[in-house]
Design an enzyme around this catalytic site. Sequence first.
Site, PDB file in Angstrom:
ATOM      1  N   CYS A  14       2.955  -0.566   1.792  1.00 30.91           N
ATOM      2  CA  CYS A  14       2.688   0.577   2.668  1.00 30.91           C
ATOM      3  C   CYS A  14       3.310   0.261   4.032  1.00 30.91           C
ATOM      4  O   CYS A  14       3.792  -0.863   4.266  1.00 30.91           O
ATOM      5  CB  CYS A  14       1.175   0.753   2.822  1.00 30.91           C
ATOM      6  SG  CYS A  14       0.411  -0.725   3.515  1.00 30.91           S
ATOM      7  N   HIS A  43      -2.960  -9.334   1.960  1.00 27.34           N
ATOM      8  CA  HIS A  43      -3.618  -9.995   0.828  1.00 27.34           C
ATOM      9  C   HIS A  43      -2.699 -10.063  -0.390  1.00 27.34           C
ATOM     10  O   HIS A  43      -2.882  -9.345  -1.372  1.00 27.34           O
ATOM     11  CB  HIS A  43      -4.918  -9.270   0.484  1.00 27.34           C
ATOM     12  CG  HIS A  43      -6.014  -9.550   1.473  1.00 27.34           C
ATOM     13  ND1 HIS A  43      -7.087  -8.715   1.670  1.00 27.34           N
ATOM     14  CD2 HIS A  43      -6.201 -10.591   2.321  1.00 27.34           C
ATOM     15  CE1 HIS A  43      -7.886  -9.229   2.599  1.00 27.34           C
ATOM     16  NE2 HIS A  43      -7.361 -10.362   3.011  1.00 27.34           N
ATOM     17  N   HIS A  76      -5.309  -6.712   8.759  1.00 25.13           N
ATOM     18  CA  HIS A  76      -6.672  -6.204   8.521  1.00 25.13           C
ATOM     19  C   HIS A  76      -7.476  -6.004   9.792  1.00 25.13           C
ATOM     20  O   HIS A  76      -8.561  -5.437   9.748  1.00 25.13           O
ATOM     21  CB  HIS A  76      -7.419  -7.166   7.587  1.00 25.13           C
ATOM     22  CG  HIS A  76      -6.633  -7.473   6.364  1.00 25.13           C
ATOM     23  ND1 HIS A  76      -5.915  -8.633   6.212  1.00 25.13           N
ATOM     24  CD2 HIS A  76      -6.397  -6.739   5.260  1.00 25.13           C
ATOM     25  CE1 HIS A  76      -5.282  -8.601   5.052  1.00 25.13           C
ATOM     26  NE2 HIS A  76      -5.556  -7.472   4.461  1.00 25.13           N
ATOM     27  N   HIS A 126     -15.258  -8.421   3.700  1.00 26.26           N
ATOM     28  CA  HIS A 126     -13.820  -8.127   3.776  1.00 26.26           C
ATOM     29  C   HIS A 126     -13.397  -8.217   5.245  1.00 26.26           C
ATOM     30  O   HIS A 126     -14.114  -7.764   6.139  1.00 26.26           O
ATOM     31  CB  HIS A 126     -13.530  -6.734   3.206  1.00 26.26           C
ATOM     32  CG  HIS A 126     -12.052  -6.460   3.076  1.00 26.26           C
ATOM     33  ND1 HIS A 126     -11.283  -6.053   4.137  1.00 26.26           N
ATOM     34  CD2 HIS A 126     -11.223  -6.572   2.023  1.00 26.26           C
ATOM     35  CE1 HIS A 126     -10.023  -5.908   3.731  1.00 26.26           C
ATOM     36  NE2 HIS A 126      -9.961  -6.221   2.443  1.00 26.26           N
ATOM     37  N   GLU A 128     -11.306  -6.660   7.061  1.00 22.74           N
ATOM     38  CA  GLU A 128     -11.239  -5.404   7.835  1.00 22.74           C
ATOM     39  C   GLU A 128     -12.641  -4.979   8.277  1.00 22.74           C
ATOM     40  O   GLU A 128     -12.838  -4.544   9.416  1.00 22.74           O
ATOM     41  CB  GLU A 128     -10.591  -4.308   6.981  1.00 22.74           C
ATOM     42  CG  GLU A 128     -10.466  -3.013   7.767  1.00 22.74           C
ATOM     43  CD  GLU A 128      -9.985  -1.854   6.910  1.00 22.74           C
ATOM     44  OE1 GLU A 128      -9.124  -2.059   6.042  1.00 22.74           O
ATOM     45  OE2 GLU A 128     -10.493  -0.736   7.127  1.00 22.74           O
ATOM     46  N   CYS A 196      -6.847   5.355   4.094  1.00 21.05           N
ATOM     47  CA  CYS A 196      -5.509   5.637   4.611  1.00 21.05           C
ATOM     48  C   CYS A 196      -4.642   6.369   3.593  1.00 21.05           C
ATOM     49  O   CYS A 196      -4.956   6.407   2.401  1.00 21.05           O
ATOM     50  CB  CYS A 196      -4.845   4.338   5.051  1.00 21.05           C
ATOM     51  SG  CYS A 196      -4.250   3.369   3.662  1.00 21.05           S
ATOM     52  N   SER A 224      -7.137  -8.440  -2.880  1.00 19.96           N
ATOM     53  CA  SER A 224      -6.588  -7.218  -2.296  1.00 19.96           C
ATOM     54  C   SER A 224      -7.478  -6.044  -2.678  1.00 19.96           C
ATOM     55  O   SER A 224      -7.515  -5.621  -3.841  1.00 19.96           O
ATOM     56  CB  SER A 224      -5.157  -6.995  -2.811  1.00 19.96           C
ATOM     57  OG  SER A 224      -4.778  -5.653  -2.626  1.00 19.96           O
ATOM     58  N   SER A 225      -8.189  -5.509  -1.692  1.00 21.69           N
ATOM     59  CA  SER A 225      -9.155  -4.441  -1.966  1.00 21.69           C
ATOM     60  C   SER A 225      -8.483  -3.234  -2.609  1.00 21.69           C
ATOM     61  O   SER A 225      -8.944  -2.705  -3.626  1.00 21.69           O
ATOM     62  CB  SER A 225      -9.836  -4.027  -0.657  1.00 21.69           C
ATOM     63  OG  SER A 225     -10.594  -2.876  -0.829  1.00 21.69           O
ATOM     64  N   SER A 269       0.086  -4.296  -0.855  1.00 25.17           N
ATOM     65  CA  SER A 269       0.610  -5.540  -0.266  1.00 25.17           C
ATOM     66  C   SER A 269       1.565  -6.272  -1.215  1.00 25.17           C
ATOM     67  O   SER A 269       1.833  -7.454  -1.027  1.00 25.17           O
ATOM     68  CB  SER A 269      -0.563  -6.448   0.120  1.00 25.17           C
ATOM     69  OG  SER A 269      -1.499  -6.515  -0.931  1.00 25.17           O
TER      70      SER A 269
HETATM   71 FE1  SF4 Z   1      -1.552  -0.289   4.436  1.00 22.59          FE
HETATM   72 FE2  SF4 Z   1      -4.047  -1.055   5.017  1.00 22.59          FE
HETATM   73 FE3  SF4 Z   1      -2.569   0.219   6.819  1.00 22.59          FE
HETATM   74 FE4  SF4 Z   1      -3.431   1.509   4.666  1.00 22.59          FE
HETATM   75  S1  SF4 Z   1      -4.675   0.657   6.336  1.00 22.59           S
HETATM   76  S2  SF4 Z   1      -1.381   1.655   5.591  1.00 22.59           S
HETATM   77  S3  SF4 Z   1      -3.337  -0.114   3.121  1.00 22.59           S
HETATM   78  S4  SF4 Z   1      -2.164  -1.818   5.958  1.00 22.59           S
END
Ligand code: SF4
Length: 324
Positions: A14, A43, A76, A126, A128, A196, A224-225, A269
């Site tokens: 992403c 991750h 994160h 996690h 984040e 997201c 990796s969630s 990721s």
């Molecule tokens: Fe990527 Fe995480 Fe950002 Fe979503 S929040 S764009 S999965 S890095």
Amino acid sequence: MPRRILLATPRGYCAGVDRAVKTVEYALQTYGAPIYVRKQIVHNVYVVQRLETLGAVFVDTTEEVPPGATLIFSAHGIAPAVREEAATFRLRTIDATCPLVTKVHKEAARFAAEGYDILLIGHEGHEEVVGTMGEAPQHIHLVDGTDVAASIQVHDPNKVAWLAQTTLSVDETLATVTKLRERFPMLTDPPSDDICYATQNRQTAVKEIAARAQLVIVVGSANSSNSVRLVEVAREHGTAAAYLVDHANEIDESWLLEVSTIGVTSGASVPEELVQGVLVHLAKYGFEEVEDITPVTEHMIFSLPRELRHDLRNATHAHPATSE
Ligand code: SF4
């Protein structure tokens, strides 16, 4: 039995992961090794190992970084206390937190400043979630699963808002919000989607392939969630089996017995070469035909962290490229 693969698009990197990985690469070029990175930058075990070979040093705590060194914060996000700690150690810091995680931090800080209790839907431990909770620890309650909704105590049931980790299952999160709203009818929504675009799009694509495949292989790491969520979403949308693999060599031959259609995707990721490795591996078992399934297209790009852009510009001016 004709054998084929349904390949999900979008899959893999992403915009936030791409930015975070490039941040480490450009920092290594600009400042030289070692560059310290707090936690895994993203991750994925292969991404981390490759960056280590280039000179990145991954640490769990700020205390492990020598004074004056360069430290990158991972995609994160971090609690404000971590930033303050890095400043006391006189570290040069570069913040590779995904802008979409930063958006959730700002929402948390704003709701807290307005006196709300915040119900943060996410997974305990996690990185984040730890970072977001650090924005307003006195105001945020973690909701990890629908059962928690029944027991949460808030200051004022009329002043409660919910936020979410960016990489959750969209459907599960909506189910949790429904439960929370039964308990707190005045529950305030986030100003925009916290889950997201990349998480949502990869789940949309995996639903399509899962409905038409007997087996779904998700490439991604176990921590990796968003990758783990893709496996769960696939299982809920028609496929007989779904597995998470870090690498093609983890595919068990027995999974392929009696299977004619395999869906393949990857977490946000995961570098594309790992997916291509899976396709090459499956071709050996007769899965040579690949159909691309693209329910959504993506065009998101994030610019590099400001502090790095500034130093990159200066480095370019100091050593302009020459042409012959
Ligand atoms: Fe990527 Fe995480 Fe950002 Fe979503 S929040 S764009 S999965 S890095």
